[in-house]
Scaffold this active site. Structure first.
Site, PDB file in Angstrom:
ATOM      1  N   GLU A  65       1.073  -2.065  -0.718  1.00 35.84           N
ATOM      2  CA  GLU A  65      -0.134  -2.685  -0.164  1.00 35.84           C
ATOM      3  C   GLU A  65       0.208  -3.921   0.637  1.00 35.84           C
ATOM      4  O   GLU A  65      -0.414  -4.207   1.655  1.00 35.84           O
ATOM      5  CB  GLU A  65      -1.112  -3.047  -1.295  1.00 35.84           C
ATOM      6  CG  GLU A  65      -2.488  -3.492  -0.820  1.00 35.84           C
ATOM      7  CD  GLU A  65      -2.548  -4.935  -0.316  1.00 35.84           C
ATOM      8  OE1 GLU A  65      -3.351  -5.220   0.582  1.00 35.84           O
ATOM      9  OE2 GLU A  65      -1.784  -5.778  -0.843  1.00 35.84           O
ATOM     10  N   GLU A  66       1.225  -4.659   0.191  1.00 33.14           N
ATOM     11  CA  GLU A  66       1.551  -5.935   0.831  1.00 33.14           C
ATOM     12  C   GLU A  66       2.070  -5.781   2.258  1.00 33.14           C
ATOM     13  O   GLU A  66       2.068  -6.739   3.026  1.00 33.14           O
ATOM     14  CB  GLU A  66       2.585  -6.700  -0.009  1.00 33.14           C
ATOM     15  CG  GLU A  66       2.079  -7.163  -1.370  1.00 33.14           C
ATOM     16  CD  GLU A  66       0.982  -8.208  -1.295  1.00 33.14           C
ATOM     17  OE1 GLU A  66       0.635  -8.645  -0.169  1.00 33.14           O
ATOM     18  OE2 GLU A  66       0.457  -8.594  -2.350  1.00 33.14           O
TER      19      GLU A  66
ATOM     20  N   ASP B 200       2.842  -3.151  -5.888  1.00 33.78           N
ATOM     21  CA  ASP B 200       3.995  -3.862  -5.336  1.00 33.78           C
ATOM     22  C   ASP B 200       3.897  -5.369  -5.495  1.00 33.78           C
ATOM     23  O   ASP B 200       2.816  -5.945  -5.588  1.00 33.78           O
ATOM     24  CB  ASP B 200       4.213  -3.494  -3.863  1.00 33.78           C
ATOM     25  CG  ASP B 200       2.968  -3.686  -3.006  1.00 33.78           C
ATOM     26  OD1 ASP B 200       1.837  -3.514  -3.524  1.00 33.78           O
ATOM     27  OD2 ASP B 200       3.110  -3.991  -1.811  1.00 33.78           O
TER      28      ASP B 200
END
Length: 397
Positions: A139-140, A80
Site C-alpha cells: 500500500e505504501e 507493509d
C-alpha cells in the site's frame, strides 16, 4: 443488526489480538517483501480452516463461505511497513529490523482482520453470503491494491470495506465520511537542462538553478490562481537537486513533487499546467524542460449508503458517541482501486492518546497506537460484514 456472538468473540480474543499486532510490529517488511507476514497470515487462516490463496509476489486472498446463499462482501487490510527508523526503541515490541518500521498502523490492520475473520468464521453457518478477506501488500507504494485487483481480489464481490487506524483521532472513535475521504496522490518530476560553465562567466551559460528556482516559485500559482478555491488541491515541491560545486553554474536541475486533490478534472488540469509552466519557464531562459507525471492513488470516494451503514453499525456496536466527524485528508490511500470496481467505504478508527504517547503523526519514528483501539477495529470489520450480508445497504436512510 449487531451480532452478539461476534461482539463476545472479539472481547474474548483481546489478548490474542494485541499479541498478533506486537509480533507483526516487531517484524516489519517493506512493500513487496512481506514474505514472513504472508506466511503468518496463511498459517493463521489454515488453523481456522479458512480457504485462501497466496497472491504474487506477496499477499493473501481468503474467503469465508457462509452457510446460506447471498452476496459477497470484502474486507481489506494492508500489511507493509515503511523505511523508517523506529525512535521509540524502548517499546518491548519495537522493530527488530534497522531502518524498517510499522509507522502507519498496517500491523494493526492485519491483526484486526485476522481476529475479525476468526469471529466471523465461528458464525459462518448463519452468514447469508460470503466474506472475502484481502491481506494486501504494497500500500505504501500505491501499487498493491491495483495488482490484487488484477489477481481477482474483488471478482464476484458486491461491496468492499476497509479500515485505517488514525492517530489524529481519539482512541476508538470511528469516522466514515460520505463522499471524498482520501485524495488522489500523484508524483511529478521536472528536469531542466541548461548550459553549465564557470561561475565567473554567467554570460556564457544558461543557469539551471535560476530556471528551477523560477519554476518552483511560479508553479504555486497553478493552485492559487487557476483552481477554484472551493475545490481542495495541493501542489508540493518536495525535492530539488541542482548543481555540483560552488563555482560551477549548473547545467541540470531535477525537481520532484506531489499533487493531491479530489476532483478528476482538477487532477487533469494540474497535470497539464505543470507541463505548460515548465515549458514556458524554460523558454524564458533558453533551457529545455521534460515533465514526467505518475498517477498514484485515485481519490477515495465513499459510497453514500455504505458509509451510512458503517455509521449505523458503529453506533449500534459502540454507542452513538463513538462517531467522529473527521475531515477528508489530502493523504493518499490505494483502497481507491477497489472502489473503482465495486461500491464500498473506508473508515478511520482513532488510536491517538497523549497519555500513552500515541498521538504522533503517521510515518513518524515515534508512531505507535493505543492498543485499546484494536478491538474496536476488529469488531467493526466483522460487524460491518455481518450487517451488510444480513441487511444490505438499500434501506439505509
Amino acid at each position: 443488526m449487531i451480532n452478539q456472538a461476534i461482539k463476545a468473540a472479539i472481547q474474548e480474543y483481546g489478548a490474542e489480538l494485541t499479541e498478533i499486532r506486537r509480533k507483526l510490529h516487531s517484524e516489519p517488511e517493506l512493500s513487496w517483501e512481506e514474505v514472513k507476514t504472508t506466511a503468518y497470515v496463511c498459517e493463521y487462516l489454515e488453523k481456522l480452516g479458512i480457504t485462501y490463496r497466496k497472491t504474487e509476489p506477496t499477499g493473501v486472498i481468503a474467503e469465508i463461505k457462509g452457510g446460506k446463499s447471498g452476496n459477497t462482501v470484502a474486507l481489506r487490510a494492508d500489511m507493509d511497513a515503511l523505511s523508517v527508523e523506529q525512535l521509540n526503541k524502548a517499546l518491548p515490541y519495537a522493530s527488530k529490523e534497522a531502518g524498517k518500521m510499522h509507522a502507519c498502523g498496517h500491523d494493526a490492520h492485519t491483526a484486526m482482520l485476522l481476529v475479525a475473520a476468526k469471529a466471523l468464521n465461528a458464525v459462518k453457518e448463519d452468514l447469508p453470503g460470503n466474506v472475502r478477506l484481502i491481506f494486501q501488500p504494497a500500500e505504501e507504494v500505491a501499487a498493491g491494491a491495483k495488482e490484487l485487483v488484477k489477481q481477482g481480489a474483488v471478482e464476484g464481490v458486491d461491496n468492499v470495506f476497509g479500515i485505517h487506524i488514525w492517530s489524529q483521532m481519539p482512541t476508538s472513535k470511528v469516522a466514515c465520511t460520505q463522499g471524498p475521504s482520501f485524495a488522489s496522490a500523484d508524483i511529478f518530476t521536472v528536469k531542466f537542462k541548461g548550459r553549465g560553465g564557470h561561475g565567473a562567466m554567467p554570460q556564457e551559460c544558461i543557469d539551471a538553478t535560476i530556471v528551477a528556482s523560477s519554476f518552483v516559485m511560479n508553479v504555486q500559482s497553478v493552485v492559487s490562481r487557476t483552481v477554484d478555491p472551493q475545490l481542495p488541491a495541493v501542489l508540493t515541491v518536495g525535492k530539488m537537486d541542482v548543481g555540483t560545486r560552488f563555482n560551477v553554474i549548473a547545467e541540470n536541475a531535477v525537481i520532484e513533487g506531489t499533487v493531491r486533490c479530489f476532483d478528476p478534472q482538477i487532477r487533469d488540469h494540474i497535470e497539464k499546467q505543470l507541463q505548460i509552466y515548465a515549458e514556458n519557464v524554460a523558454n524564458i531562459y533558453g533551457a529545455d524542460a521534460e515533465v514526467e507525471y505518475y498517477r498514484g492513488t485515485q481519490a477515495v470516494i465513499n459510497d453514500e449508503s455504505s458509509a451510512k451503514l458503517v455509521q449505523k453499525v458503529a453506533g449500534a456496536a459502540f454507542g452513538e458517541d463513538v462517531l467522529y466527524n473527521e475531515k477528508p485528508t489530502m493523504g493518499g490511500e490505494d483502497f481507491s482501486f477497489y472502489l473503482d470496481e465495486v461500491p464500498g467505504s473506508f473508515a478511520l478508527v482513532g488510536a491517538g492518546n497523549a497519555e500513552k504517547d500515541t498521538q504522533w503523526a503517521h510515518h513518524h519514528g515515534n508512531f505507535n497506537i493505543d492498543e485499546d483501539a484494536l478491538a474496536t477495529g476488529a469488531e467493526l470489520y466483522a460487524q460491518y460484514a455481518w450487517a451488510y450480508l444480513t441487511e444490505g445497504t438499500e434501506n439505509i436512510g
